[in-house]
Design an enzyme around this catalytic site. Structure first.
Site, PDB file in Angstrom:
ATOM      1  N   TRP A  99     -42.078  51.605  10.223  1.00 48.12           N
ATOM      2  CA  TRP A  99     -41.816  51.164  11.595  1.00 48.12           C
ATOM      3  C   TRP A  99     -41.574  52.340  12.522  1.00 48.12           C
ATOM      4  CZ3 TRP A  99     -43.912  46.852  12.328  1.00 48.12           C
ATOM      5  CH2 TRP A  99     -43.838  45.816  11.387  1.00 48.12           C
TER       6      TRP A  99
ATOM      7  N   ASP B  51     -34.202  51.214  17.019  1.00 49.44           N
ATOM      8  CA  ASP B  51     -34.846  49.961  16.641  1.00 49.44           C
ATOM      9  C   ASP B  51     -33.943  49.344  15.579  1.00 49.44           C
ATOM     10  OD1 ASP B  51     -36.330  47.931  15.524  1.00 49.44           O
ATOM     11  OD2 ASP B  51     -38.052  49.180  14.972  1.00 49.44           O
TER      12      ASP B  51
ATOM     13  N   LYS C 278     -35.424  38.707  12.252  1.00 49.34           N
ATOM     14  CA  LYS C 278     -34.821  39.124  10.993  1.00 49.34           C
ATOM     15  C   LYS C 278     -33.355  38.708  10.945  1.00 49.34           C
ATOM     16  CE  LYS C 278     -38.507  42.087  10.303  1.00 49.34           C
ATOM     17  NZ  LYS C 278     -39.337  42.912  11.166  1.00 49.34           N
TER      18      LYS C 278
HETATM   19  C1  LIG Z   1     -40.241  43.695  11.697  1.00 47.81           C
HETATM   20  C2  LIG Z   1     -39.933  44.972  12.319  1.00 47.81           C
HETATM   21  C3  LIG Z   1     -40.613  45.423  13.459  1.00 47.81           C
HETATM   22  C4  LIG Z   1     -41.763  44.663  14.080  1.00 47.81           C
HETATM   23  O1  LIG Z   1     -41.306  43.572  14.768  1.00 47.81           O
HETATM   24  P1  LIG Z   1     -42.302  42.614  15.595  1.00 47.81           P
HETATM   25  O2  LIG Z   1     -41.326  41.704  16.256  1.00 47.81           O
HETATM   26  O3  LIG Z   1     -43.185  41.936  14.588  1.00 47.81           O
HETATM   27  O4  LIG Z   1     -43.069  43.433  16.539  1.00 47.81           O
HETATM   28  C5  LIG Z   1     -40.220  46.622  14.027  1.00 47.81           C
HETATM   29  N1  LIG Z   1     -39.223  47.348  13.501  1.00 47.81           N
HETATM   30  C6  LIG Z   1     -38.546  46.950  12.403  1.00 47.81           C
HETATM   31  C7  LIG Z   1     -37.441  47.801  11.863  1.00 47.81           C
HETATM   32  C8  LIG Z   1     -38.883  45.756  11.776  1.00 47.81           C
HETATM   33  O5  LIG Z   1     -38.218  45.365  10.678  1.00 47.81           O
END
Ligand SMILES: *Cc1c(COP(=O)(O)O)cnc(C)c1O
Length: 361
Positions: free
Chosen positions: A102, A172, A196
Site C-alpha cells: 500500500w 494511511d 477494514k
Molecule cells: C485496503 C487498503 C487500502 C486500499 O483501500 P481502498 O479503499 O480499496 O482504496 C489502502 N491502504 C491500506 C493500508 C489498506 O489496507
C-alpha cells in the site's frame, strides 16, 4: 444460521450491534417512515446523523480545534492521489516510508503528479519489519512524511510514530484506524478507508489539520480539493449516506464499550492468543514478521507447506471460520482480527489451530 467467524481483511466483519441496529432501523429510520438511504442529505435528520458520526470520530480521538473530520469517497486509493495533488507545492517533494504494497502504491501515485522520495524502504527485507525512527532518511524540506500505520498484506504495524519535527506527518490508517488511543493531533492528515476497521466500503474517513489547508494547492478540480470538503463539512455534494450511517453505528458501539482504551485491551488479548499459538508450535507455524513489528490487526502466518496452508483454510471454513487465505501477492495464511472480531472468534480459531497442528504436524 450457525455463527460464522469472518477473518476477511476487508471488507471485514462489523460489530454485531452495529448490524443489528441497522436491521432494526432499516425500514423506518428515526420515525421518518423511510430508510436512511432514501432521505435527502439536506434533511435535518440526515444532517444530525452526519455530524454525530463526525463528532464521534472527534471524541474518540480527542481532536483539538485545529483538526476536523471529513467523509470522502474514492477509497484510500483516491487519497494516494489527493494528498500529493493538494500538498506537494510546485517544485517540492514529499517523503514516503515504504513498508509494503500500500505504501508502494501511495508513492507511485504521488510520483505521477510531483516528486516523492523514499525515506526508507523495507523491500529488500521483504517488508517484514517497521523501521526504527533513527533509520529514516528524512528531508527537512519535505512537504510531508507519509507512512502506512498497518500493513494489511504483510502483517506489520507501527507502534511508535516518528517525530518529524516541523514536517507534517501523514498516515494511511486504513487497516488500524481507532484500534487504540493515540495522539491524532500530531498528524496533519490521517486517512482510512472505512471497510477494514470502522464500517462498510464506500466512505473514507479523513482527519485533517485545518490550518494545513492554507498551504494547499488551489489549482485543482473542485472535488479533489480537501478545502472544498472541509468548508462544507463533507456536504458539498451527496455523501455516501448509508456508509456514513454504518460508521456512526460502529463508532457508537466503540464508545458504548469503553472507547479506544477498551479496544486496545480487547485487541491485545486477541493478538496475544493467536501469536501465542504460533510461537508454541515453532515446527509447524511460522510468523514471517519481526517480533517487534507484528500487527495486532492482521496476523500473518505460514505452515510447513502450501498444501497444508490450503488444507487449513478449507477445514477452517468447514468449521465456520472464513477468510483465512493470505493475500494473493504473498500467499500463506492471514487472520484479520480488527476491532469488531469477538475474542470468542479468536478463541475458536486458536483452538482450531492447536488441533490442526496436533493432527497434521
Ligand atoms: C485496503 C487498503 C487500502 C486500499 O483501500 P481502498 O479503499 O480499496 O482504496 C489502502 N491502504 C491500506 C493500508 C489498506 O489496507
Amino acid at each position: 444460521m450457525s455463527k460464522i467467524w469472518n477473518f476477511y481483511a476487508g471488507p471485514a466483519t462489523l460489530p454485531a450491534a452495529a448490524i443489528r441496529r441497522a436491521h432494526e432501523e432499516l425500514i423506518d429510520w428515526e420515525g421518518t417512515g423511510m430508510s436512511v438511504m432514501e432521505i435527502s442529505h439536506r434533511s435535518k435528520e440526515y444532517d444530525a446523523l452526519h455530524h454525530e458520526a463526525m463528532s464521534l470520530v472527534g471524541r474518540l480521538l480527542g481532536l483539538d480545534d485545529d483538526h476536523q473530520v471529513l467523509f470522502l469517497q474514492g477509497g484510500a486509493s483516491l487519497q494516494f492521489a489527493m494528498l500529493p495533488m493538494n500538498f506537494i507545492p510546485p517544485g517540492g517533494s514529499a517523503d514516503y516510508v515504504l513498508t509494503g504494497a500500500w505504501s508502494d502504491k501511495a508513492i507511485k501515485e504521488a510520483r505521477i503528479v510531483a516528486k516523492a522520495r523514499a525515506a526508507w524502504s523495507g523491500e529488500e527485507g521483504s517488508y517484514t519489519r517497521i523501521p526504527a525512527a533513527t533509520e529514516l532518511d528524512l528531508d527537512p524540506g519535505a512537504a510531508y512524511v507519509h507512512l502506512t500505520s498497518n500493513n494489511t498484506i504483510r502483517g506489520t504495524q507501527w507502534f511508535d510514530f516518528p517525530d518529524t519535527g516541523d514536517v507534517p506527518l501523514v498516515a494511511d490508517m486504513s487497516s488500524d484506524f481507532l484500534w487504540r488511543p493515540f495522539d491524532a493531533n500530531r498528524f496533519s492528515l490521517i486517512y482510512a478507508g472505512a471497510q477494514k476497521n470502522v464500517g462498510p466500503a464506500g466512505v473514507t474517513v479523513v482527519v485533517i489539520r485545518t490550518s494545513w489547508l492554507e498551504s494547499a494547492n488551489g489549482d485543482l478540480p473542485t472535488l479533489l480539493k480537501y478545502a472544498t470538503h472541509a468548508a462544507k463539512d463533507s456536504l458539498y455534494n451527496t455523501p455516501p449516506a448509508f456508509a456514513i450511517y454504518m460508521v456512526r453505528n460502529v463508532l457508537a458501539w466503540i464508545e458504548a464499550n469503553g472507547g479506544l482504551a477498551a479496544m486496545e485491551r480487547r485487541n491485545r488479548g486477541k493478538a496475544d492468543r493467536l501469536y501465542g499459538v504460533i510461537d508454541a508450535h515453532p515446527d509447524f507455524y511460522r510468523c514471517p514478521v519481526d517480533k517487534g513489528s507484528r500487527s495486532l490487526m492482521n496476523v500473518v502466518f505460514r505452515l510447513p507447506s502450501e498444501e497444508l496452508e490450503a488444507k487449513l483454510v478449507a477445514e477452517a471454513k468447514d468449521a465456520g471460520m472464513v477468510g483465512l487465505k493470505g493475500h494473493r501477492s504473498v500467499g500463506g495464511c492471514r487472520a484479520s482480527i480488527y476491532n469488531a472480531m469477538e475474542p470468542e472468534g479468536v478463541e475458536a480459531l486458536a483452538s482450531f489451530m492447536e488441533e490442526f497442528a496436533r493432527t497434521n504436524g
